[in-house]
Design a protein around this motif. Structure first.
Motif, PDB file in Angstrom:
ATOM      1  N   LYS A 152       0.834  -1.199   0.000  1.00 10.28           N
ATOM      2  CA  LYS A 152       0.000   0.000   0.000  1.00 10.28           C
ATOM      3  C   LYS A 152       0.875   1.259   0.000  1.00 10.28           C
ATOM      4  N   VAL A 153       0.544   2.182  -0.894  1.00 11.66           N
ATOM      5  CA  VAL A 153       1.315   3.429  -0.989  1.00 11.66           C
ATOM      6  C   VAL A 153       0.614   4.509  -0.156  1.00 11.66           C
ATOM      7  N   PHE A 154       1.404   5.182   0.659  1.00 13.08           N
ATOM      8  CA  PHE A 154       0.889   6.253   1.516  1.00 13.08           C
ATOM      9  C   PHE A 154       1.466   7.579   1.058  1.00 13.08           C
ATOM     10  N   GLU A 155       0.749   8.644   1.381  1.00 11.01           N
ATOM     11  CA  GLU A 155       1.300   9.970   1.113  1.00 11.01           C
ATOM     12  C   GLU A 155       1.807  10.550   2.432  1.00 11.01           C
ATOM     13  N   PHE A 156       3.121  10.629   2.531  1.00 11.92           N
ATOM     14  CA  PHE A 156       3.722  11.216   3.726  1.00 11.92           C
ATOM     15  C   PHE A 156       4.016  12.682   3.453  1.00 11.92           C
ATOM     16  N   LYS A 157       3.758  13.505   4.454  1.00 16.90           N
ATOM     17  CA  LYS A 157       4.098  14.910   4.335  1.00 16.90           C
ATOM     18  C   LYS A 157       5.105  15.257   5.409  1.00 16.90           C
ATOM     19  N   GLY A 158       6.117  16.023   5.050  1.00 15.70           N
ATOM     20  CA  GLY A 158       7.110  16.350   6.064  1.00 15.70           C
ATOM     21  C   GLY A 158       8.192  17.254   5.516  1.00 15.70           C
ATOM     22  N   LEU A 208      11.652  13.573   6.972  1.00 16.98           N
ATOM     23  CA  LEU A 208      11.097  13.482   8.328  1.00 16.98           C
ATOM     24  C   LEU A 208       9.608  13.767   8.199  1.00 16.98           C
ATOM     25  N   ALA A 209       8.806  12.712   8.257  1.00 19.53           N
ATOM     26  CA  ALA A 209       7.374  12.868   8.016  1.00 19.53           C
ATOM     27  C   ALA A 209       6.656  13.223   9.299  1.00 19.53           C
ATOM     28  N   TYR A 223      16.020   1.230   9.344  1.00 20.41           N
ATOM     29  CA  TYR A 223      16.355   2.659   9.259  1.00 20.41           C
ATOM     30  C   TYR A 223      15.147   3.576   9.390  1.00 20.41           C
ATOM     31  N   TRP A 224      13.957   3.014   9.295  1.00 19.51           N
ATOM     32  CA  TRP A 224      12.758   3.861   9.433  1.00 19.51           C
ATOM     33  C   TRP A 224      12.580   4.200  10.909  1.00 19.51           C
ATOM     34  N   ALA A 225      13.208   5.264  11.330  1.00 23.18           N
ATOM     35  CA  ALA A 225      13.256   5.590  12.759  1.00 23.18           C
ATOM     36  C   ALA A 225      11.955   6.231  13.222  1.00 23.18           C
ATOM     37  N   PHE A 226      11.460   5.738  14.330  1.00 22.72           N
ATOM     38  CA  PHE A 226      10.236   6.266  14.949  1.00 22.72           C
ATOM     39  C   PHE A 226      10.573   7.393  15.914  1.00 22.72           C
ATOM     40  N   TYR A 227       9.630   8.228  16.151  1.00 26.78           N
ATOM     41  CA  TYR A 227       9.702   9.288  17.168  1.00 26.78           C
ATOM     42  C   TYR A 227      11.073   9.947  17.242  1.00 26.78           C
ATOM     43  N   VAL A 228      11.474  10.518  16.109  1.00 29.72           N
ATOM     44  CA  VAL A 228      12.787  11.176  16.034  1.00 29.72           C
ATOM     45  C   VAL A 228      12.762  12.464  16.865  1.00 29.72           C
ATOM     46  N   THR A 229      13.816  12.666  17.644  1.00 31.80           N
ATOM     47  CA  THR A 229      13.914  13.888  18.450  1.00 31.80           C
ATOM     48  C   THR A 229      15.160  14.730  18.146  1.00 31.80           C
ATOM     49  N   HIS A 230      16.210  14.112  17.596  1.00 32.90           N
ATOM     50  CA  HIS A 230      17.448  14.846  17.335  1.00 32.90           C
ATOM     51  C   HIS A 230      18.063  14.430  16.000  1.00 32.90           C
TER      52      HIS A 230
END
Ligand SMILES: Nc1nc2c(c(=O)[nH]1)N[C@H]1C(S)=C(S)[C@@H](COP(=O)(O)O)O[C@H]1N2
Ligand SMILES: [Mo]
Length: 345
Positions: A104-110, A153-154, A190-197
């Motif tokens: 499934k293809v999603f549209e990410f915005k970021g 960074l979505a 590599y798909w990092a969740f909840y990126v802060t830095h």
């Protein structure tokens, strides 16, 4: 309550009872017993992750810090409003973590990472960017790849804020659909969740101890120690034992006006938000500091190389995993910490 993706993935595998393509990035065929073991591990990990990432521990509102070799070493802080203003890039791609609908293809915005780096004048010789996450997870990407591909960074997925259990509020996404070669180069891990830095190369080492600012040259004046250990966190290292060099925690107090107290504990803060919870900070027992070999490490290996950001440096909390001071081992009570920043009473 939502099931964390890890658990979903393992349950799905159990239903199929078949082969598995990727656990920790390697190809494996697994038996029923192994699936059962994985399932139990997944359930434990799932509740750990949920506990670490919900409720009061979630910084409100979210922000992103850009640090390291950019802006003359001064942190750039982007608050949520600023992030919303900047989030004008779109990536249409499958989601590596959507195991239920892998096509499934999603549209990410970021915010395209290269655009952020340009905007803040990344130095031309910068090589790597390390993304640090709320839960202390980290991934490192080559600057060259960030400028080749629209890695983003979505902050929204199909027009909605990204839910915490889907990697939000800031989720590092790779345009797999448009650039299939990225599936190999930057796998699901590599798909990092909840990126802060975001850290450009490696920060210049500095440590705050009480009111005193300590630099690498100060640490280097103290007696230098070496331990040979398996590194106590997963990012950036092989599973073999490595030599880690630095100074004993108990010696650091020689650099500041205040002595190490005789009892109680001191607080230690590191970059990932789970390591700087002001309500429940990580505490080091004075007894452990005095009697265990707890180290602030700055170098590693035969050649005493600096510990770079992709390995959790420049300053890492390390210790002899065997230290058994009290009821159980130190390693059962305390994790090795990446990106150590501050000690305080
Ligand atoms: N912040 C964060 N991002 C992360 C991880 C993590 O533990 N924390 N795990 C990575 C790994 S190893 C994989 S396979 C995918 C899915 O992780 P999960 O199986 O733990 O959901 O997310 C990646 N991103
Ligand atoms: Mo993974």
């Amino acid at each position: 309550m939502h099931l964390h993706l890890y658990l979903q993935k393992i349950l799905l595998l159990m239903l199929w009872g078949l082969s598995i393509t990727s656990i920790g990035g390697c190809e494996k065929k697994i038996s029923k017993q192994q699936i059962e073991a994985l399932r139990r591990e997944a359930i434990a990990r799932n509740s750990q992750i949920l506990a670490a990432n919900t409720g009061s521990k979630q910084p409100q509102p979210w922000k992103l810090l850009i640090q390291g070799q950019i802006n003359r070493g001064k942190s750039i802080e982007l608050n949520w409003k600023k992030l919303l203003d900047l989030a004008t890039d779109t990536v249409k791609t499958t989601d590596a973590n959507n195991v239920l609908e892998p096509d499934k293809v999603f549209e990410f915005k970021g915010i395209r990472v290269s655009r952020l780096l340009k905007q803040f004048d990344i130095p031309p010789d910068a090589k790597e960017i390390t993304f640090v996450c709320f839960d202390s997870y980290q991934v490192t990407l080559k600057v060259e790849d960030l400028f080749t591909y629209p890695i983003t960074l979505a902050i929204a997925k199909n027009g909605q804020k990204i839910k915490r259990e889907q990697g939000g509020p800031i989720y590092l996404v790779f345009p797999y659909t448009e650039y299939p070669e990225l599936r190999k180069k930057y796998k699901q891990v590599y798909w990092a969740f909840y990126v802060t830095h975001m850290i450009v190369d490696t920060e210049t080492p500095k440590l705050q101890v009480g009111n005193t600012k300590i630099e690498l040259a100060d640490l280097d004046k103290l007696p230098q120690q070496t331990i040979l250990e398996e590194v106590g966190y997963r990012s950036g290292w092989d599973s073999d034992r490595v030599k880690v060099h630095g100074v004993w925690m108990r010696d650091i107090f020689a650099l500041v006006p205040k002595q190490l107290p005789t009892e109680g504990s001191i607080k230690i803060f590191a970059k990932p938000p789970i390591y700087r919870d002001s309500e429940q900070p990580i505490r080091l027992n004075v007894k452990d500091i005095r009697e265990c070999d707890i180290m602030l490490a700055t170098r590693w290996g035969e050649k005493s190389q600096p510990i770079i950001a992709s390995k959790g440096g420049p300053i890492t909390l390390a210790f002899k995993n065997s230290c058994n001071n009290g009821k159980n081992r130190l390693s059962q009570r305390l994790p090795w910490l990446t990106f150590v920043e501050e000690l305080s009473e």
